[in-house]
Scaffold this active site. Structure first.
Site, mmCIF file in Angstrom:
data_model
loop_
_atom_site.group_PDB
_atom_site.id
_atom_site.type_symbol
_atom_site.label_atom_id
_atom_site.label_comp_id
_atom_site.label_asym_id
_atom_site.label_seq_id
_atom_site.Cartn_x
_atom_site.Cartn_y
_atom_site.Cartn_z
ATOM 1 N N TRP A 98 -11.569 -45.952 -8.194
ATOM 2 C CA TRP A 98 -11.714 -44.738 -9.002
ATOM 3 C C TRP A 98 -10.439 -43.908 -8.974
ATOM 4 C CZ3 TRP A 98 -15.270 -46.118 -11.940
ATOM 5 C CH2 TRP A 98 -16.346 -46.866 -11.473
ATOM 6 N N ASP A 164 -12.070 -35.522 -6.759
ATOM 7 C CA ASP A 164 -13.239 -36.228 -7.278
ATOM 8 C C ASP A 164 -14.209 -36.392 -6.108
ATOM 9 O OD1 ASP A 164 -15.147 -37.993 -8.169
ATOM 10 O OD2 ASP A 164 -13.747 -39.570 -8.766
ATOM 11 N N LYS A 188 -25.196 -39.492 -7.685
ATOM 12 C CA LYS A 188 -25.226 -39.888 -6.272
ATOM 13 C C LYS A 188 -26.094 -38.920 -5.470
ATOM 14 C CE LYS A 188 -21.718 -42.688 -7.318
ATOM 15 N NZ LYS A 188 -21.786 -44.146 -7.391
#
Length: 352
Positions: A98, A164, A188
């Site tokens: 990511w 992030d 999540k």
């Protein structure tokens, strides 16, 4: 019972699922489904404002930060951050898939310089960060879902810090004032896929380039209270329910204790067993995503089949890392981790 260790979309509290299911049929005895109400209605304005307030309370967000609920997931933020903040150069810690995607998007807009990387060991550790130059911001990924590493201590920097936090948001106490911008896909720890939480400091709002599309400007959304266009009404409602659940269960401080316990139980077993081996460097192990391999590759598919027989789902590792991964997000009970360990021990005894 199914024991859900999926990396995302992840497990949700049963009470949240029940309330969300009821709201699909009838929201608060209004006679309307949550899927039908107007995003301009008093009902939804109350939902989104309470959700923002709970984020502010749970994370102790200072008054000079805006809280937004946006579309596009963290992937859109990979573009939106540099569109708004990158004028000359941005610095990056390359710690996984990511982070690499965020770097690639920023490089389309300006200079994206990697100043720390753990690519040399397939991202199984967090590299040290040392900034020796000026830049518009430093971007980090707090938790690496695929490789099972986490920034257990955030870097102290003199330039704006962007993070992030998609896979560990609200899992532990964080000093929001150290960050210029935090973003997190909801699927999540916050709720369900379809909405992204953004926490942005006031002084970051006016840096966007003149040609930045209207929808990609943070200021567009702060000026319109996340209602510039039709928001993800249902996903934001699930966030509200999840945030209420977290608050009712002692907030971030209490869930952090639970997360530490869950991770400690599993890591302690992995460190002592003969058949499984943890992947991440000990000092950089994630509380959210425990990655491990099996010492005999022949047994990998057998363990997957065994897990399915035992109603354990979601433990196959990402293709980039291989092996296995158990995700221990906020809503996962300690008892589910204890059950996983019991089953792993049973498998170990049968194959050693």
């Amino acid at each position: 019972m199914v024991y859900n260790f999926n990396a995302g979309p992840s497990i949700l509290p049963p009470s949240v699922l029940q309330q969300a299911a009821q709201a699909v049929l009838n929201l608060d005895n209004s006679g309307l489904s949550i899927l039908e109400i107007s995003h301009r209605s008093e009902s939804f304005i109350a939902i989104i404002e309470e959700a923002k307030q709970l984020v502010r309370q749970l994370m102790q967000v200072p008054d000079n930060y805006h809280i937004l609920f946006l579309h596009g997931g963290a992937s859109l933020q990979f573009t939106m951050v540099p569109q708004n903040l990158l004028r000359h150069k941005a610095l990056f810690a390359e710690t996984g898939v990511w982070a690499k995607k965020a770097i690639a998007e920023a490089a389309m807009i300006g200079e994206a310089k990697i100043i720390a990387s753990s690519a040399d060991k397939n991202f199984n550790y967090i590299p040290p960060i040392n900034i020796t130059e000026n830049a518009d911001y430093l971007h980090i990924t707090s938790n690496n879902t695929i490789y099972g590493t986490e920034f257990n201590k955030f870097p102290e920097v003199s330039i704006p810090l962007v993070c992030d936090m998609s896979s560990d948001i609200l899992s532990r106490s964080v000093d929001v004032s150290k960050f210029a911008l935090i973003y997190a896909g909801a699927q999540k720890n916050i709720g369900t896929a379809g909405v992204t939480l953004v926490i942005i400091r006031d002084d970051m709002l006016d840096y966007y380039k003149p040609n930045t599309p209207t929808m990609l400007r943070y200021k567009t959304h702060t000026d319109n209270a996340s209602l510039f266009n039709t928001p993800s009404v249902f996903a934001i409602y699930v966030c509200l329910l999840t945030l209420r659940w977290l608050q009712q269960n002692g907030g971030v401080a209490e869930i952090e204790k639970s997360n530490i316990l869950k991770a400690s139980l599993l890591y302690n077993y992995l460190d002592s067993c003969k058949i499984f081996t943890p992947i991440a460097n000990i000092a950089d192990r994630s509380l959210m995503n425990v990655t491990f391999t099996i010492n005999d590759a022949v047994l990998e598919n057998k363990f997957i089949s065994f897990s399915i027989e035992k109603n354990i789902t979601g433990i196959k590792g990402h293709k980039a890392a291989g092996g296995f991964r158990a995700s221990l997000y906020n809503a996962l009970p300690v008892g589910h981790v204890e059950y996983l360990i019991e089953m792993m021990h049973e498998f170990e005894k049968a194959h050693c």
